[in-house]
Design a protein around this motif. Structure first.
Motif, PDB file in Angstrom:
ATOM      1  N   PHE A  53      -7.235   1.841  -5.257  1.00  0.00           N
ATOM      2  CA  PHE A  53      -7.449   1.639  -3.827  1.00  0.00           C
ATOM      3  C   PHE A  53      -8.845   1.074  -3.562  1.00  0.00           C
ATOM      4  O   PHE A  53      -9.046   0.291  -2.619  1.00  0.00           O
ATOM      5  N   LEU A 112       1.250   4.055  -3.053  1.00  0.00           N
ATOM      6  CA  LEU A 112       0.893   5.449  -2.857  1.00  0.00           C
ATOM      7  C   LEU A 112       2.089   6.375  -3.054  1.00  0.00           C
ATOM      8  O   LEU A 112       2.013   7.379  -3.780  1.00  0.00           O
ATOM      9  N   LEU A 122     -10.064  -0.361   0.096  1.00  0.00           N
ATOM     10  CA  LEU A 122      -9.623   0.696   0.995  1.00  0.00           C
ATOM     11  C   LEU A 122     -10.556   1.893   0.903  1.00  0.00           C
ATOM     12  O   LEU A 122     -11.163   2.150  -0.144  1.00  0.00           O
ATOM     13  N   PHE A 176       0.831  -1.202   0.000  1.00  0.00           N
ATOM     14  CA  PHE A 176       0.000   0.000   0.000  1.00  0.00           C
ATOM     15  C   PHE A 176       0.872   1.260   0.000  1.00  0.00           C
ATOM     16  O   PHE A 176       0.645   2.192  -0.795  1.00  0.00           O
TER      17      PHE A 176
END
Length: 765
Positions: free
Chosen positions: A590, A532, A595, A528
């Motif tokens: 995402f 990002l 998420l 993750f």
């Protein structure tokens, strides 16, 4: 060209050491150096040999062969007339036929040191010595009983005595014997010392002709050319000393010219006699005058031969002269008025030499070419100041290229190298081809090229090491273009010892990171974060920022270091807008990962910082510290307070006027007493002129003015009107309005103290 860069003194020192080394090597002029220099001069002769044809003295517009001819005892002559040595009456007949055809002088590049064994007189002596052993053979010779047997050497001596003949002698360093050459014709000395035997080539003794032959010759000339047959014949001694410096003899070529001119002697000028002295003030030889011809000499009496190369017009076969019918009219015409050199090109007679023009040629041709160039007065010379000129060129050229490379100006350095080499090589060739001067280009060329390539190589390898270090240190923190600029001029961009520089600093943090990742496996957290931060990092690098460090889910970056960057405030602000597009692009990915919406907070501030390599003695990192850095970090934290995605300080806002910004408040962040006016970025220049944005901006300015005037009702009313305003770009006014209305309510209950300036004192980071 840009600004002149600081000189690299280590490179200068290395270049000067190499230049000094070249100077010492070429000052000593050892065998290897001389071999290279001579090879260059040899090539010059091959490119531009001495012209064989010369202007006719009576008609300069007509070119004619020089008055020199070689009579070659060649292989064909030996096949037809018998093996060597020929009977001496052959040689006598050769002399008479040449003289009858009008030869000016006949010079023999042949030695006659022993009696002719074919002579009846020699056979008689053999009979007397060996008695009956040769009786039968002697009785067969009908002239044996004559009172005076025929002696071929006497016949040859008679021809020599009655004609202009020059015989040869060969200087040797073999142990001397009692036989020495006949004392030569007079050799006069102009100047001091009167005895030049100490400076010329000195030999123990010589191989000479039979006295009966030498006594009648009009001249005796030395035929010594080189130490051995494999040595390149470039220079030939014009005089040699024989018998422990007892006598000095001229060379065969110049002695032949003396006889041809009916001159009585040679006159040698020394450096004192000519008014010249070398640097040591030691008298040396300068020139030699024979009749009307003057020959420049080296200090030891040598002449550098300027070759024209082989020419069929120069040679006539001995067979054409000794035929049964005598000389043909064509051969007689060629002989008339010529200086004749008699020698052999037959391999078995061991007079084969090597010259710059020929790998194998008979030595007699060398003597002929010497005579030709003396007649033409076409000489190669090396000026007295040649060494000084060459050393000056070496020093000047070497220093120029070393300084240019040391100043890190490789293009100019290479250009200077090219020009200097062209001047050196072209000047040397010009001196040779136009003025017949020998200026070696080898030393000056090496003095320019060697320091250039050594210093360039040194700087290249050191630059590569620096390149690897810079790349290692910054490859993950700045863009490749920035790395290339740093490598190009590290002294300008890097501050190894630390320096004060204005920076724009950014702190970025992921909102609710712990909540988002609390149920993830470690590998999922890493995936993750990488997903990002990778595009966010790319956005920073694309906008010429430098990544300082990663702190879990947070990133610190700054602009204007290590590379100096213009408009760094605007580039930092533009990065925020790029982040917005990155987050939009990541939203579907995402969502697929299950998420929630990911948000980030950004704080930017501009100010003076200390920047450079920092850390422990064992591990350093390029970073920055200072109050401006701390304020940027605090601004990132206050984005939560104001409910915005970004906060920027007043200095950053002032340096980025082309963006749509909203002034939010004046806040004293935790840890600072000095208040800071903070802004939020709404959009780019398009939003800046958008009527909706302008209307929102005016409303907030009015609300802010009423708030500072403590006109709470008006401030609350205007903020209330803004609460229904839609989002403009990155700015959603609702959280700000809610915060300000809450603050107004509190002040209405508890008014601020006297002297209140509207500054909000933050209690959290």
């Amino acid at each position: 060209m840009g600004r002149l860069k600081r000189i690299d003194w280590l490179a200068v020192l290395l270049g000067l050491v190499m230049l000094l080394g070249v100077g010492l090597v070429f000052a000593d002029r050892g065998p290897q150096v001389r071999a290279v220099e001579e090879a260059v001069f040899d090539q010059y002769q091959r490119w531009q040999p001495r012209p064989y044809l010369q202007p006719d003295p009576n008609n300069p517009e007509v070119l004619v062969p020089p008055p020199v001819l070689v009579v070659d005892i060649d292989e064909e002559s030996l096949r037809e007339l018998g093996q060597w040595p020929w009977p001496r009456y052959y040689m006598a007949e050769l002399v008479w036929r040449l003289r009858d055809a009008g030869a000016a002088v006949i010079a023999f590049d042949v030695l006659f040191p022993e009696a002719d064994r074919t002579s009846p007189a020699e056979q008689a002596r053999a009979y007397q010595r060996f008695g009956e052993l040769y009786a039968a053979a002697v009785q067969a010779f009908e002239g044996m009983n004559q009172a005076t047997p025929i002696d071929h050497d006497v016949i040859f001596a008679d021809a020599i005595n009655r004609n202009p003949v020059v015989l040869a002698m060969s200087a040797t360093n073999s142990p001397p014997d009692d036989r020495l050459p006949r004392q030569p014709k007079g050799i006069g000395i102009s100047g001091e010392p009167t005895d030049i035997s100490a400076v010329v080539d000195d030999y123990y003794g010589a191989i000479i002709n039979l006295p009966v032959l030498s006594e009648g010759a009009q001249g005796i000339g030395a035929i010594s050319l080189a130490a051995d047959a494999t040595t390149m014949v470039r220079t030939v001694p014009m005089v040699v000393a024989i018998g422990g410096n007892r006598w000095v003899f001229p060379s065969l070529a110049i002695e032949a010219l003396r006889v041809a001119q009916n001159a009585q002697s040679h006159v040698i000028k020394t450096s004192v006699g000519s008014g010249q002295t070398d640097f040591s003030d030691t008298p040396v030889m300068v020139s030699m005058k024979t009749g009307g011809a003057e020959v420049p000499l080296s200090q030891t009496g040598h002449l550098r031969v300027r070759y024209s190369g082989a020419s069929s017009e120069r040679v006539v076969s001995a067979l054409d002269l000794l035929g049964p019918d005598g000389l043909s009219p064509e051969v007689a015409e060629r002989v008339s008025g010529k200086i004749i050199f008699v020698g052999s090109s037959a391999a078995g007679l061991f007079d084969i030499r090597q010259t710059p023009m020929h790998h194998r040629i008979a030595g007699v041709h060398v003597h002929a070419e010497i005579a030709e160039q003396i007649i033409a007065q076409d000489f190669l010379s090396r000026p007295n100041d040649a060494v000084a000129v060459e050393r000056l060129m070496t020093a000047i050229g070497g220093v120029i290229v070393v300084l240019l490379i040391a100043y890190n100006l490789p293009v100019l350095g290479f250009g200077a190298l090219t020009i200097l080499l062209a001047v050196i090589l072209g000047g040397s060739w010009y001196a040779f081809s136009v003025h017949s001067l020998l200026l070696t280009p080898v030393g000056p060329a090496m003095g320019v090229a060697l320091p250039y390539f050594v210093v360039t190589g040194f700087k290249y390898f050191r630059s590569e090491r620096s390149r690897r270090e810079v790349t290692r240190q910054f490859e993950h923190f700045v863009s490749p273009d920035v790395i290339e600029e740093i490598i190009e001029d590290p002294e300008r961009h890097l501050t190894p010892g630390g320096a004060q520089r204005e920076l724009s600093i950014m702190f970025l943090d992921v909102r609710s990171f712990s909540t988002i990742t609390e149920r993830m496996e470690p590998q999922e957290v890493i995936a993750f974060v990488n997903t990002l931060l990778t595009p966010l990092t790319d956005a920073i690098l694309e906008n010429e920022g430098t990544i300082d460090k990663y702190m879990g889910d947070a990133v610190m970056a700054f602009w204007n270091a290590p590379r100096e960057t213009t408009n760094h405030e605007a580039k930092a602000v533009r990065t925020v807008l790029t982040f917005n597009q990155v987050m939009e692009d990541l939203r579907p990915k995402f969502a697929e990962m299950g998420l929630p919406e990911i948000k980030i907070g950004i704080g930017i501030n501009t100010g003076e910082c200390s920047v450079g390599n920092m850390g422990s003695l064992k591990r350093l990192a390029y970073s920055c510290v200072g109050d401006a850095v701390n304020l940027a970090a605090r601004l990132e934290g206050q984005t939560k307070t104001y409910g915005v995605g970004n906060l920027i300080g007043s200095s950053t806002a002032a340096g980025a006027p082309g963006f749509a910004m909203i002034e939010l408040d004046s806040v004293a962040v935790k840890g600072r007493t000095q208040p800071e006016t903070v802004y939020t970025i709404a959009g780019d220049s398009v939003f800046l002129v958008d009527p909706i944005f302008k209307n929102l901006e005016l409303q907030l300015i009015g609300a802010r003015a009423a708030f500072l005037a403590q006109n709470w009702e008006v401030a609350a009313r205007i903020y209330g009107e803004v609460s229904d305003h839609p989002t403009v770009g990155l700015f959603d006014p609702k959280p700000l309005v809610q915060m300000m209305l809450t603050r107004i309510s509190e002040y209405q209950v508890t008014p601020p103290p006297p002297g209140w300036d509207g500054v909000y004192v933050a209690t959290t980071k």
